[in-house]
Design an enzyme around this catalytic site. Sequence first.
Site, PDB file in Angstrom:
ATOM      1  N   HIS A  53      -5.142  -3.235   7.068  1.00  0.00           N
ATOM      2  CA  HIS A  53      -4.292  -2.048   7.012  1.00  0.00           C
ATOM      3  C   HIS A  53      -2.812  -2.429   6.940  1.00  0.00           C
ATOM      4  O   HIS A  53      -2.277  -3.065   7.857  1.00  0.00           O
ATOM      5  CB  HIS A  53      -4.559  -1.210   8.269  1.00  0.00           C
ATOM      6  CG  HIS A  53      -3.799   0.068   8.324  1.00  0.00           C
ATOM      7  ND1 HIS A  53      -2.922   0.362   9.342  1.00  0.00           N
ATOM      8  CD2 HIS A  53      -3.777   1.141   7.496  1.00  0.00           C
ATOM      9  CE1 HIS A  53      -2.404   1.564   9.152  1.00  0.00           C
ATOM     10  NE2 HIS A  53      -2.895   2.053   8.036  1.00  0.00           N
ATOM     11  N   ARG A  54      -2.179  -2.100   5.825  1.00  0.00           N
ATOM     12  CA  ARG A  54      -0.777  -2.479   5.559  1.00  0.00           C
ATOM     13  C   ARG A  54      -0.610  -3.997   5.605  1.00  0.00           C
ATOM     14  O   ARG A  54       0.409  -4.514   6.070  1.00  0.00           O
ATOM     15  CB  ARG A  54       0.180  -1.785   6.528  1.00  0.00           C
ATOM     16  CG  ARG A  54       0.008  -0.265   6.569  1.00  0.00           C
ATOM     17  CD  ARG A  54       0.960   0.417   7.538  1.00  0.00           C
ATOM     18  NE  ARG A  54       0.528   1.776   7.803  1.00  0.00           N
ATOM     19  CZ  ARG A  54       1.063   2.597   8.703  1.00  0.00           C
ATOM     20  NH1 ARG A  54       2.090   2.185   9.421  1.00  0.00           N
ATOM     21  NH2 ARG A  54       0.597   3.819   8.882  1.00  0.00           N
ATOM     22  N   ASP A  82       0.971   0.748   0.937  1.00  0.00           N
ATOM     23  CA  ASP A  82       1.498   2.069   0.595  1.00  0.00           C
ATOM     24  C   ASP A  82       2.640   1.908  -0.388  1.00  0.00           C
ATOM     25  O   ASP A  82       3.433   0.968  -0.269  1.00  0.00           O
ATOM     26  CB  ASP A  82       2.024   2.779   1.844  1.00  0.00           C
ATOM     27  CG  ASP A  82       1.006   2.780   2.971  1.00  0.00           C
ATOM     28  OD1 ASP A  82       0.113   3.635   2.947  1.00  0.00           O
ATOM     29  OD2 ASP A  82       1.104   1.919   3.871  1.00  0.00           O
ATOM     30  N   HIS A  95       5.610   2.235   3.916  1.00  0.00           N
ATOM     31  CA  HIS A  95       4.786   3.368   4.338  1.00  0.00           C
ATOM     32  C   HIS A  95       5.548   4.678   4.408  1.00  0.00           C
ATOM     33  O   HIS A  95       5.081   5.705   3.930  1.00  0.00           O
ATOM     34  CB  HIS A  95       4.158   3.090   5.715  1.00  0.00           C
ATOM     35  CG  HIS A  95       3.324   4.222   6.222  1.00  0.00           C
ATOM     36  ND1 HIS A  95       3.843   5.255   6.981  1.00  0.00           N
ATOM     37  CD2 HIS A  95       2.011   4.513   6.048  1.00  0.00           C
ATOM     38  CE1 HIS A  95       2.878   6.117   7.259  1.00  0.00           C
ATOM     39  NE2 HIS A  95       1.762   5.693   6.711  1.00  0.00           N
ATOM     40  N   GLU A 154      -2.201   3.076  -1.592  1.00  0.00           N
ATOM     41  CA  GLU A 154      -2.001   4.495  -1.294  1.00  0.00           C
ATOM     42  C   GLU A 154      -0.695   4.977  -1.916  1.00  0.00           C
ATOM     43  O   GLU A 154       0.378   4.466  -1.601  1.00  0.00           O
ATOM     44  CB  GLU A 154      -1.970   4.752   0.214  1.00  0.00           C
ATOM     45  CG  GLU A 154      -1.780   6.233   0.519  1.00  0.00           C
ATOM     46  CD  GLU A 154      -1.703   6.564   1.992  1.00  0.00           C
ATOM     47  OE1 GLU A 154      -1.258   7.696   2.317  1.00  0.00           O
ATOM     48  OE2 GLU A 154      -2.060   5.703   2.821  1.00  0.00           O
ATOM     49  N   LYS A 156       2.151   7.592  -2.090  1.00  0.00           N
ATOM     50  CA  LYS A 156       2.729   8.510  -1.124  1.00  0.00           C
ATOM     51  C   LYS A 156       3.549   9.592  -1.823  1.00  0.00           C
ATOM     52  O   LYS A 156       4.008   9.430  -2.951  1.00  0.00           O
ATOM     53  CB  LYS A 156       3.630   7.743  -0.150  1.00  0.00           C
ATOM     54  CG  LYS A 156       2.971   6.543   0.508  1.00  0.00           C
ATOM     55  CD  LYS A 156       1.888   6.916   1.468  1.00  0.00           C
ATOM     56  CE  LYS A 156       2.440   7.336   2.805  1.00  0.00           C
ATOM     57  NZ  LYS A 156       1.381   7.463   3.834  1.00  0.00           N
ATOM     58  N   ASP A 285      -5.620  -3.129  11.647  1.00  0.00           N
ATOM     59  CA  ASP A 285      -4.389  -3.926  11.657  1.00  0.00           C
ATOM     60  C   ASP A 285      -4.672  -5.393  11.963  1.00  0.00           C
ATOM     61  O   ASP A 285      -3.810  -6.247  11.766  1.00  0.00           O
ATOM     62  CB  ASP A 285      -3.422  -3.400  12.727  1.00  0.00           C
ATOM     63  CG  ASP A 285      -2.965  -1.975  12.470  1.00  0.00           C
ATOM     64  OD1 ASP A 285      -3.020  -1.535  11.312  1.00  0.00           O
ATOM     65  OD2 ASP A 285      -2.557  -1.302  13.443  1.00  0.00           O
TER      66      ASP A 285
END
Length: 293
Positions: A53-54, A82, A95, A154, A156, A285
């Site tokens: 995640h990220r 993101d 993000h 992702e 945004k 994470d």
Amino acid sequence: MNERTGTSTHQRWWRWVTLPVLLLSLYACGSSGAPEKGVVLKKQARKVSLIAHRGASGQAPENTLAAVKKALDTSCDYIEIDVHQSKDGQVVVIHDPTVDRTTTGTGRVADLTLAQLQALDAGIKHDSAFAGERIPTLAQVLRTVKGKKKLLIELKKGQEEYYQGLEENTLKTIRENRAEEWCVLQSFHDPILERIWKTDFVIPTHKLMLGKIPFLPIYIDHELKFGGFDRYSEATAINIHRYFASKAFISSLHNQGFKTFIYTENKPQNIVRLFELGADGVMTDYPELIKRP
């Protein structure tokens, strides 16, 4: 039922429905707390995916090349990032719609040029050891990953309005880096997905949402919506918050032809449990805590 009673009932129902929205809107992409000791995943009869995640954002500043590189050294299958768009139309990896939380700067991403964005320090707030990390472009991340892992991107929405051309610029960047076979696009926002679907897209897409209210035709992405999921027939997966990840809901998604990736779970034993419930993927994470047999 008199008018007074009807109003009271309606108000109670509305509070019940909106309570998860108010709570989860604050923590929609939040993690499940500090990590525990690692686990080794049992062999699965089906393919399951672990998503960083990220990047490996527990070890390095989120959405930076440092986090991406650390994720490459783990057993994850995907690296999630993101993207927003700069004032001069560059697709950048961050993000929030503003730079305030993760960098030494202030202001909206949409109001800053790429040069201004990359002049900011995107690492020192995480740890002084990462001082000098910059906001990367999507192209920089693609060149770093080079197909060694899949990339879950992702798209945004801007703080006040949608970015003009973000979808086209993202697809163009992926094509220029010959990354079509190992990229997946996702978004909470239907207009973004619909613009992708109207192009000659060959890249898989996922619909992001919080989840569905049980027993009611109501679901939540960035707002309350009514109806079913037929409108997302072009998507290969519907990805949901761990709060809504029940065995019944996951089975319902599978029965409708969707896979589902769950976000964001940091406790290894809970990640194992989500796979047992039927999740096709879990975002974390701390991908380094999950080992393959």
